[in-house]
Scaffold this motif. Structure first.
Motif, PDB file in Angstrom:
ATOM      1  N   ILE A  46       0.896  -1.156   0.000  1.00 50.43           N
ATOM      2  CA  ILE A  46       0.000   0.000   0.000  1.00 50.43           C
ATOM      3  C   ILE A  46       0.935   1.205   0.000  1.00 50.43           C
ATOM      4  O   ILE A  46       1.875   1.261   0.806  1.00 50.43           O
ATOM      5  N   ASP A  48       1.915   5.478  -0.428  1.00 58.01           N
ATOM      6  CA  ASP A  48       1.505   6.855  -0.165  1.00 58.01           C
ATOM      7  C   ASP A  48       1.069   7.469  -1.504  1.00 58.01           C
ATOM      8  O   ASP A  48       1.831   7.455  -2.465  1.00 58.01           O
ATOM      9  N   LYS A  55       4.289   2.235   1.927  1.00 58.58           N
ATOM     10  CA  LYS A  55       3.971   2.519   3.326  1.00 58.58           C
ATOM     11  C   LYS A  55       3.887   1.247   4.165  1.00 58.58           C
ATOM     12  O   LYS A  55       4.504   1.143   5.199  1.00 58.58           O
ATOM     13  N   LYS A 195      -9.198   4.346   9.644  1.00 53.95           N
ATOM     14  CA  LYS A 195      -8.952   4.377   8.209  1.00 53.95           C
ATOM     15  C   LYS A 195     -10.093   3.695   7.484  1.00 53.95           C
ATOM     16  O   LYS A 195     -10.689   2.763   8.008  1.00 53.95           O
ATOM     17  N   LYS A 197     -11.078   1.817   3.773  1.00 58.70           N
ATOM     18  CA  LYS A 197     -10.591   1.309   2.495  1.00 58.70           C
ATOM     19  C   LYS A 197     -11.757   1.268   1.517  1.00 58.70           C
ATOM     20  O   LYS A 197     -12.700   0.501   1.684  1.00 58.70           O
ATOM     21  N   LYS A 228      -8.205   8.261   7.674  1.00 56.99           N
ATOM     22  CA  LYS A 228      -7.384   8.172   6.468  1.00 56.99           C
ATOM     23  C   LYS A 228      -8.139   7.363   5.421  1.00 56.99           C
ATOM     24  O   LYS A 228      -8.984   6.531   5.761  1.00 56.99           O
ATOM     25  N   VAL A 230      -7.858   4.848   1.975  1.00 51.68           N
ATOM     26  CA  VAL A 230      -7.118   4.011   1.038  1.00 51.68           C
ATOM     27  C   VAL A 230      -8.068   3.674  -0.104  1.00 51.68           C
ATOM     28  O   VAL A 230      -9.237   3.397   0.141  1.00 51.68           O
ATOM     29  N   ASP A 249      -5.310   9.295   0.596  1.00 50.97           N
ATOM     30  CA  ASP A 249      -4.051   9.179   1.343  1.00 50.97           C
ATOM     31  C   ASP A 249      -3.164   8.043   0.829  1.00 50.97           C
ATOM     32  O   ASP A 249      -1.968   8.214   0.662  1.00 50.97           O
ATOM     33  N   TYR A 250      -3.793   6.865   0.607  1.00 55.02           N
ATOM     34  CA  TYR A 250      -3.016   5.693   0.218  1.00 55.02           C
ATOM     35  C   TYR A 250      -3.670   4.966  -0.948  1.00 55.02           C
ATOM     36  O   TYR A 250      -4.891   4.988  -1.098  1.00 55.02           O
ATOM     37  N   GLN A 252      -3.627   1.200  -3.357  1.00 55.42           N
ATOM     38  CA  GLN A 252      -3.267  -0.219  -3.372  1.00 55.42           C
ATOM     39  C   GLN A 252      -3.811  -0.813  -4.654  1.00 55.42           C
ATOM     40  O   GLN A 252      -4.938  -0.507  -5.042  1.00 55.42           O
TER      41      GLN A 252
END
Ligand code: C2E
Ligand code: CA
Ligand code: CA
Ligand code: CA
Length: 275
Positions: A46, A48, A55, A195, A197, A228, A230, A249-250, A252
């Motif tokens: 995953i 940044d 990360k 967080k 996803k 956060k 993802v 933020d992230y 994947q």
């Protein structure tokens, strides 16, 4: 048509999956895997969103020499209760791996694991996690859990208490697969997670329809709640760039890397690959 050699995915028709015989044969293979320790973990990075840098990893379970994927055998493991044993193995293995990477002097060694609702119901989960952190001498900041909104379906109050206990151990929690189920926005205000996803299907729907305001609004709502974000299942440069602009933020997905065996995951951290 189960064992067809490596890298060959066979068909799992819905009717087959639901058929009694099919389930029995998956259950049999699962029990054998539990008894003979035939599981292993794959690791998917995953990154940044801003820098494209690594990360942490999500750990994804597999059965050795088997073509049955986890989205088929995990539901059977949940139905049969085998998930408790399997889930403990996943947590132990991930913590042992974190320790291995720490001993190699690698700083980015965080691993996130998937935790089923039945594991959250397990009265021994908290003491298990506490014992494992101590036994492996792992920093809770290097370990994360992914849960799904189905923990809110039954025994909601108890489950929320358990999530709070997990957080008290210093372990962060991600809410997985957001956008696939009931996904009410209101529960984001009381479910104790750090967080969110966003599921691939949600991303596909809203990026392709040029409906990116929806994603953008959702992301700013999450940020307003101090969560956060993802996005999962990022497969192209285009998507990656698009999501970056939306303040995700992230990221994947296969665009960055497919899940890797632990040896390749080690090389990945060592080389600190930037996409
Ligand atoms: P998940 O937690 O949503 O994991 C993400 C899945 O999406 C993984 O499938 C991953 O390989 C796949 N994926 C990642 N990037 C992409 C992409 O760019 N495109 C597409 N099409 N797919 C992508 P995988 O490994 O087959 O796992 C499937 C599901 O099985 C997981 O979905 C999770 O719900 C469950 N699972 C896997 N490992 C475990 C585990 O250790 N415990 C539990 N309880 N469930 C697990
Ligand atoms: Ca997950
Ligand atoms: Ca997911
Ligand atoms: Ca998923």
């Amino acid at each position: 048509a189960k064992k067809q050699g490596k890298n060959r995915y066979c068909y799992f028709e819905q009717s087959m999956i639901e058929s009694f015989d099919w389930k029995i044969s998956i259950e049999k293979e699962l029990r054998e895997a539990v008894e003979n320790n035939l599981f292993y973990l794959m690791y998917q990075p995953i990154v940044d969103a801003m820098t494209g840098r690594f990360k942490y990893f999500e750990a994804l379970i597999r059965i050795k020499d088997s073509n049955i994927p986890p989205n088929i055998f995990i539901p059977v493991a949940e139905e049969t209760g085998l998930i408790l044993k399997i889930g403990r193995w996943v947590m132990e293995e991930a913590m042992a791996q974190i320790k291995i990477w720490e001993n190699m002097g690698l700083e980015n060694r965080k691993i996130s694991v998937n935790v089923s609702p039945m594991q959250i119901q397990d009265y021994e989960l908290i003491s298990f996690l506490r014992d494992e952190l101590i036994k492996n001498n792992v920093d809770p900041a290097d370990f994360e859990v992914e849960i799904t909104e189905s923990v809110l379906l039954e025994n909601r109050e108890h489950n929320i208490k358990v999530l709070e206990n997990i957080k008290e151990l210093g372990i962060k929690i991600a809410l997985d697969d957001f956008g696939t189920g009931y996904s009410s926005l209101s529960y984001l205000t009381y479910i104790p997670v750090d967080k969110i996803k966003l599921d691939k299907s949600l991303k596909d729907r809203f990026l392709s329809l040029d409906n990116s305001q929806v994603i953008k609004g959702l992301i700013s709502l999450c940020h307003g709640l101090d969560l956060k974000v993802v996005v999962e299942g990022v497969e192209t440069l285009d998507e990656s760039e698009n999501l970056k602009i939306q303040n995700v933020d992230y990221l994947q997905g296969y665009y960055f890397s497919k899940p890797m065996k632990k040896e390749d995951a080690t090389l990945y951290i060592e080389n600190d690959i930037k996409k």
